[in-house]
Design an enzyme around this catalytic site. Structure first.
Site, PDB file in Angstrom:
ATOM      1  N   HIS A 181       0.831  -1.199   0.000  1.00  0.00           N
ATOM      2  CA  HIS A 181       0.000   0.000   0.000  1.00  0.00           C
ATOM      3  C   HIS A 181       0.873   1.259   0.000  1.00  0.00           C
ATOM      4  CE1 HIS A 181      -2.912  -2.974   1.488  1.00  0.00           C
ATOM      5  NE2 HIS A 181      -3.850  -2.167   1.030  1.00  0.00           N
ATOM      6  N   ASP A 252      -4.919  -6.062  -7.900  1.00  0.00           N
ATOM      7  CA  ASP A 252      -5.066  -5.401  -6.613  1.00  0.00           C
ATOM      8  C   ASP A 252      -5.263  -3.911  -6.904  1.00  0.00           C
ATOM      9  OD1 ASP A 252      -5.222  -5.010  -3.888  1.00  0.00           O
ATOM     10  OD2 ASP A 252      -3.341  -6.020  -3.421  1.00  0.00           O
TER      11      ASP A 252
END
Length: 339
Positions: A181, A252
């Site tokens: 992230h 993702d």
């Protein structure tokens, strides 16, 4: 009507005027919910009704709802245990842990299907090496055999509640400390090492009918210079050809730091789709969605369209009936004690 390849996120607890237009863009194929979209069961029902009324197509509705620290809907939903709790119990009583895994998968899926949410991005199949900042207790276990066993029961429970399964993060995100992230993780292991351990749960679950897979935003530098989600080697050569996976492949989140190596949002989207992903998502950055919608030129191949449609949830009881069922009451009590 056909669905597009892009999952859209929403800004709040109601559908905005902009979002009423976006849901009908041909590139949109579904919605991914976050905690900001939830206040109560009744509010969530109303939001879903707004989506269904605004969209001319039956969009896929999805959420990350694994349990533990990754559970977007709380409050009136059962507090689900982290997957690690199931792995810990396996050491005490393997048979009971497998039964609990099935109950956990069923309960997670049942509470979502009762509200017309098609699927959760679950289960996590990453191994717990004790170093990953983002995986941690989201993993079932360090041992790939135990992960495979528990995950098989978990997806069987999901299947019984009418929900398709999504294994993540292929080929394995648990070995490295960096969080994709916020960083661009690099895994320096050989292909043989990854195949010997991390890929094993994916291999076993694919053989058992896993419906979807989500690759990791991780660069496995000894295998391919691109992150797995942008790598035709990982997606086509390994996942499709060697493992024989025929289900849907999600990217993702393209807003994650691990995806920035692929360029602008539209370039990331194109790179993921070109590598072999069927569906993509760009969350928490509306400008990313807009960039993709304005610049991506893409027609969903027939095979991808079939895979996308297959993620729709199967018919299930409504929420009132669920709460009155003995199965829900027993599973709710069990998961509450584990959580």
């Amino acid at each position: 009507m056909e669905l597009g390849p892009l999952m859209l996120d929403l800004t709040g607890v109601e559908l905005s005027a902009e979002e009423r237009e976006l849901v009908n863009h041909p590139l949109i194929g579904g919605i991914i919910f976050f905690s900001r979209n939830y206040q109560s069961i009744e509010q969530l029902k109303a939001l879903i009704a707004q989506i269904r009324a605004a969209s001319k197509r039956r969009l896929l509705l999805s959420v990350d709802h694994e349990g533990g620290r990754v559970q977007r809907f709380r409050g009136e939903f059962t507090r689900l245990p982290s997957l690690r709790r199931l792995g810990e119990y396996y050491a005490i009583n393997p048979a009971q842990a497998k039964a609990q895994a099935k109950e956990a998968g069923w309960l997670m899926a049942a509470e979502l299907r009762a509200l017309d949410i098609d699927f959760s991005y679950a289960p996590v199949l990453d191994l717990d090496y004790g170093v990953s900042l983002v995986i941690g207790d989201r993993s079932l276990h360090r041992d790939p055999t135990i992960v495979s066993e528990l995950a098989l029961d978990y997806i069987q429970g999901m299947r019984e509640a009418g929900m398709a399964s999504t294994g993540k993060h292929f080929p394995g995100h648990g070995f490295i400390e960096a969080d994709s992230h916020h960083a661009i993780p690099i895994d320096s292991r050989s292909l043989e090492q990854i195949q010997q351990d991390d890929i094993q749960p994916f291999k076993k679950l694919i053989q058992a009918g896993l419906n979807a897979v989500m690759p990791a935003h991780v660069i496995y530098e000894k295998v391919d210079p691109k992150p797995a989600g942008f790598s035709s080697y990982w997606i086509q050569t390994i996942l499709r050809q060697e493992l024989g996976f025929q289900g849907l492949i999600f990217s993702d989140d393209l807003s994650m730091e691990g995806a920035t190596v692929a360029g602008s949002y539209a370039e990331r989207a194109q790179a993921a789709l070109t590598a072999g992903c069927d569906m993509i998502m760009a969350c928490n950055r509306r400008e990313g969605i807009i960039d993709i919608l304005e610049h991506l030129k893409y027609t969903v191949p027939p095979a991808s369209q079939v895979r996308i449609q297959a993620m729709q949830g199967k018919p299930f009881m409504n929420h009132t009936a669920l709460l009155q069922s003995t199965q829900w009451q027993q599973a709710h009590h069990l998961m509450s004690t584990l959580g």
